[in-house]
Design a protein around this motif. Structure first.
Motif: not given
Length: 490
Positions: A300-328
């Protein structure tokens, strides 16, 4: 408050005599012993007979029903309150102890989920990203690190509300890694998310942990516990036995929770594992198994005072808040409610603690003219017995939401009587499909608050909370149904 004196002058002499004749019947119908009897007695109900419906209005029937329940053996020594409210006239139709602060149990989620919808919007999503630093050489070797960057997604890997499983997310990440041509990683897999980490000191006041052999774990990190199946093994010695004493270990602050017995198999369900850590470890194990070597470790690295330059590989989106609240709300999911509390705290104050979440929710309620008299908001889920709210404030709050743009999503999230969620087994007959409400249940606490569609097509708002009742929860549920039945004719 119901005023019954007016019925003396408003009801004909015939009706007065009828009520006197009914009084003995009422005592039988609403006695605790009667609930457990198996009898074929064909006795008229004190609220549904044709004679009463002909003579009395629906409102009078509701009021009489309240008066009957005041002396009911199940409720006569209980603390309870009730209100039916007309959102158009902004007037109370019928009530009993509507200004009394009571323990709301899971109807607390009504406040938590609405605050999240109001502040974040129904289409809000959490993002969990896979990124890399460094460079990829001609042999497909990444000389750099992989980063799993989380945003506090409370549904990550749980399948809740349409969320993907860990396996599905890892599969997507592996596809992204393959697309980038990465065949080996000379570096670490770094977890970067500060959400829901640290600041975990003590639980909210008076939280229910173990009750009637049901185990409740509010949202938090399980740290070193493997959450593969979202299980928490209790501390035990030898086989489980009803004669032994058991201690349940809190992953919050090493608090020990005592119970006389546990009638289970020794495995207790947690609600939120250390999701980013588990995702990252699963990713590494799957990569190695697939022939993609990783020289480093998961860290883990919770804080990063000197962040590396990074490139996105993949992104996962959660269900919408509406979906989460429906389940809740449908499942009365405590962990999602607590996560929503922390999310609004982070979004508004930049702090992921429950304390910040409580400040945000109560501030939001005050800004929207919530009647805070009698309100004590201790957690997001309703597990704390220190939560209190009045029936009238719940009813007026629910009324105020009917003009909001997210009202449809909010209403849809509520269980429907006889049809869905935690109300599927209530209002199976009368009221089926007409009650839209959040339930609440703790030991000797049963609550219900929401909307009802009357037989004439009107929408009314109601709140009904019962604390410290006698008998079983099913007996209280029956009385709730009896009380609300004539209100459908309003």
């Amino acid at each position: 408050m119901v005023n019954f004196r007016k019925y003396i002058s408003s009801v004909a002499v015939l009706a007065s005599g009828f009520f006197l004749a009914q009084s003995t019947v009422s005592t039988v119908l609403y006695s605790q012993a009667y609930d457990n009897q198996k009898t074929n007695l064909n006795l008229p109900s004190p609220i549904t007979s044709v004679v009463e419906k002909t003579i009395l209005s629906a409102k009078e029937l509701v009021d009489i029903n309240v008066n009957t329940l005041v002396s009911d053996p199940v409720l006569k020594n209980a603390s309870w309150g009730f209100v039916v409210y007309d959102p158009k006239t902004k007037k109370v139709i019928s009530s009993y102890n509507e200004n009394t602060p009571l323990v709301p149990a899971s109807t607390t989620k009504l406040l938590t989920t609405e605050t999240a919808l109001n502040l974040l919007g129904e289409n809000y999503r959490w993002m969990t990203q896979l990124e890399y630093s460094g460079s990829i050489d001609e042999n497909g070797v990444l000389n750099g690190n992989l980063y799993v960057v989380g945003s506090g997604d409370p549904s990550l890997g749980t399948n809740k509300g349409g969320a993907l499983s860990y396996r599905e997310i890892v599969s997507d990440f592996l596809s992204g890694i393959s697309h980038e041509g990465i065949k080996r990683v000379n570096g670490d897999i770094i977890i970067q998310t500060a959400l829901f980490k640290g600041n975990i000191s003590r639980l909210p006041e008076n939280v229910v942990w173990l009750e009637n052999n049901n185990y409740y774990l509010p949202v938090g990190t399980t740290r070193e516990i493997n959450p593969a199946n979202e299980k928490l093994i209790v501390k035990k010695s030898g086989n489980f036995s009803t004669e032994k004493k058991y201690f349940y270990v809190s992953p919050y602050a090493n608090q020990m929770v005592y119970a006389d017995k546990y009638e289970g198999d020794g495995v207790l369900t947690t609600k939120l594992p250390d999701a980013p850590a588990y995702l990252a470890n699963t990713l590494r194990a799957t990569m190695v198994k697939s022939g993609i070597a990783v020289s480093g470790k998961v860290t883990p690295k919770m804080t990063d005072p000197m962040p590396e330059s990074r490139k996105l590989i993949s992104a996962y989106k959660s269900p919408t808040l509406s979906d989460i609240i429906y389940y809740t709300n449908q499942h009365s999911d405590n962990s999602l409610a607590e996560a929503l509390l922390k999310t609004v705290g982070f979004q508004k104050l930049g702090d992921q603690t429950s304390e910040s979440g409580r400040i945000v929710v109560t501030t939001h309620l005050k800004e929207n003219a919530f009647d805070i008299n009698g309100l004590n908001y201790m957690d997001g889920s309703g597990l704390s017995r220190s939560n209190t709210v009045t029936p009238i404030s719940q009813a007026k709050f629910l009324t105020s939401l009917m003009d909001e743009k997210y009202y449809k999503a909010y209403l849809t999230s509520l269980p429907v009587g006889g049809q869905s969620g935690t109300l599927k087994r209530m209002f199976i007959g009368t009221g089926n499909g007409q009650i839209f409400a959040k339930t609440g249940t703790l030991n000797k606490v049963k609550t219900l608050a929401g909307y009802m569609k009357t037989n004439s097509g009107k929408t009314l708002v109601f709140s009904l909370m019962v604390n410290n009742y006698a008998g079983s929860v099913d007996m209280v549920k029956k009385r709730m149904e009896r009380l609300l039945e004539p209100a459908l004719d309003l």
